[in-house]
Design an enzyme around this catalytic site. Structure first.
Site: not given
Ligand code: G16
Length: 565
Positions: A387, A366, A135-136, A44, A385, A301, A40, A299, A303-304, A398
């Protein structure tokens, strides 16, 4: 194999001088890794996967090979400070030099939040950027690492680019690097690596300046000076330095407003995920006696975002709707919004705002990468989103701190509590009760089997009786990008009930082990209806319907989700 790069430089006198660099370029043989398909949001994996010889190098070379025109271009590099961040940055710098980039801009200490990296790419006209983050996801030697490539608009690489990168990872035979020492990541200023210039930049200054240009800082400063209290949990992740500078230094919030404000390689052994499980401390504080007026977290990085008013949790879907409805109160959006975009699993709360404003609403798969084209085309101004991501056209990611600042700007203008803003919003637009149930760490075949079962039963679902009423329609969401006509299919199963209530099923694309099933549950209550139920109560019939239709316990062996947000 060795080579030597040469570079023609303009001297101060204006004549051309040929500078021959002595650092040899090394061409190192490698064999393809078959597990480098970006998910996504980039690649990772567990740290130990990235530590395999040539693993990070092969992926980075594949990125460079998939980006035409990188010779002579500028590249931005930064990350969230997690374990392996500094090591991979040094690797990437040497490889960029060997691949002919003219310049690398890297955040001091290897730090750049995802939105700050997006801004740097745009501001300095870079061809793209490498954002090192998972990310998170947790960090540390036994946890997660990630590499994401962002393109020249500052946004995550869209699918055609990630597909080209993936294709390259499957055929790569060698990568290029240079025999040069590590650079000092902690000292601001320029260094030469081979023929390439590396500039260590302040990771916060440009971003803070951008925020100041978007929002009414004097009004927010006055709000904070009036006794309004704020608590921001940086979760020992990347937003600490940004939050200290913006909330405490520029906006005058007292020292101590920012907690867990130093980025740590293992995030202090926590998951830097701003949700009700991992930001529990903040939640408890906001629900307890003496809570601050406003609580927020971001989070790994940056962005959340998580938004909690005193005694009032705000779902990310509601936050998007409220911000869209009130954005005109901030200087940057005073002229109105061009459109709103949300990911498919995000609740329809924003749809009602778009309808009331008379602007288009786009429903995308997503992944923030799907918003980029809409923002570039000027079709949407605000995106969000479920998330915990919200952002606007100021960057192409974001942006956690941006969301907090827009909330503060709205509160400064309206002088209402968060709870009062929410009550007012629901009274006007109705309420979309919402929760996401995650089933983490299930075996990948079990997750696949559950989704296959749902896909096979799609045509039979309409008319099925459930605890939540009769299924009206069901589909496997597919998206056609209105700007370029590209189609993304199989993006999640939607089961729709009367009045807009629904259950959505999909597998996460960001996990690093096994599969995570996400079940998104949404009950629509129109204005004038029962707007003050506990969410779990309002959603209970739909939760039962989800189990009935997807046979979650049967396929996963779990009788309850691991995380509810
Ligand atoms: C990433 C994406 C988001 C997505 C989220 C969750 O966020 O940038 O657009 O909504 O993952 O994705 P999934 O449901 O496939 O785990 P981040 O903050 O992890 O970069």
């Amino acid at each position: 194999m060795h080579g030597t790069r040469s570079l023609a430089l303009q001297t101060k006198q204006g004549s051309l001088a040929k500078v021959i660099t002595t650092a040899p370029i090394l061409t190192v043989p490698t064999t393809p890794f078959t597990d480098q398909k970006p998910g996504t949001s980039g690649l990772r994996k567990k740290v130990r996967v990235f530590q395999q010889a040539g693993y990070a190098e092969s992926f980075i070379q594949s990125v460079f090979d998939a980006v035409p025109g990188h010779e002579g271009a500028t590249l931005v590099i930064g990350g969230d400070g997690r374990y392996l961040n500094r090591e991979v940055i040094q690797v990437a710098i040497r490889m960029a030099a060997a691949n002919g980039f003219a310049k690398v801009l890297v955040g001091q200490g290897g730090i750049l939040s995802t939105p700050a990296a997006s801004h740097a790419i745009r501001k300095y006209g870079a061809i793209g950027g490498l954002v090192l983050s998972a990310s998170h996801n947790p960090g540390g030697p036994n946890e997660d690492f990630g590499i994401k490539y962002n393109v020249s608009n500052g946004g995550p690489a869209p699918e055609p680019v990630t597909e080209a990168i993936h294709a390259r990872t499957l055929e790569i035979a060698q990568y290029r690097t240079i025999d040069a020492p590590d650079i000092d990541l902690d000292r601001l200023g320029s260094t030469q690596v081979g023929a390439m210039a590396v500039e260590v930049i302040d990771p916060v200054a440009d971003y803070a300046e951008l925020m100041e240009s978007l929002f009414d800082f004097p009004a927010i400063r006055a709000l904070l000076a009036s006794g309004f209290t704020l608590s921001f949990d940086a979760m020992s992740a990347v937003t600490g330095p940004y939050a200290h500078e913006i909330f405490e230094t520029r906006l005058g919030a007292p020292v101590g407003t920012v907690v867990n404000g130093t980025p740590l390689p293992d995030f202090g052994h926590h998951h830097p995920d701003p949700n009700l499980v991992h930001a529990r401390d903040l939640y408890e504080r906001m629900m307890g006696p003496g809570a601050p007026d406003f609580g927020a977290a971001s989070d790994g990085d940056g962005d959340r975002n998580l938004i909690i008013g005193r005694g009032q949790y705000v779902t990310p879907s509601d936050s998007l709707a409220v911000l869209a409805a009130n954005a005109h109160l901030a200087p940057a959006y005073a002229g109105g919004l061009k459109g709103i975009a949300r990911s498919m699993p995000t609740s329809g709360a924003a749809d009602r705002v778009a309808a009331a404003l008379g602007i288009p609403l786009y429903e995308t798969p997503t992944g923030w990468k799907f918003f980029g084209n809409l923002l570039d085309a000027g079709m949407a101004t605000i995106c969000g989103e479920e998330s915990a991501g919200t952002g606007s056209d100021h960057v192409r990611e974001k942006d956690g701190i941006w969301a907090v600042l827009l909330w503060l700007n709205v509160l400064a203008a309206r002088r209402l509590s968060v709870a009062a803003v929410m009550a007012d919003h629901w009274a006007q637009y109705g309420r979309n009760y919402y929760a996401r149930h995650d089933y983490e760490g299930i075996a990948t075949p079990a997750g696949d089997a559950l989704m296959a079962h749902l896909r096979e039963s799609l045509s039979a679902l309409p008319g099925t009786q459930t605890a939540a009423g009769t299924v009206e329609a069901a589909d496997d969401f597919a998206y056609t990008d209105p700007t370029d006509g590209s189609v993304s299919a199989r993006q999640g199963i939607r089961v729709l009930f009367a009045g807009g209530s629904r259950v959505v099923f999909r597998l996460s694309g960001t996990g690093t082990e096994g599969a995570t099933l996400r079940v998104y549950i949404e009950a629509c209550e129109p204005a004038g209806g029962n707007l003050t139920q506990p969410a779990a109560e309002a959603l209970a019939p739909l939760v039962a319907a989800a189990e009935q239709l997807a046979r979650i316990a049967h396929f996963t062996g779990m009788d309850a989700p691991t995380v509810i947000t």
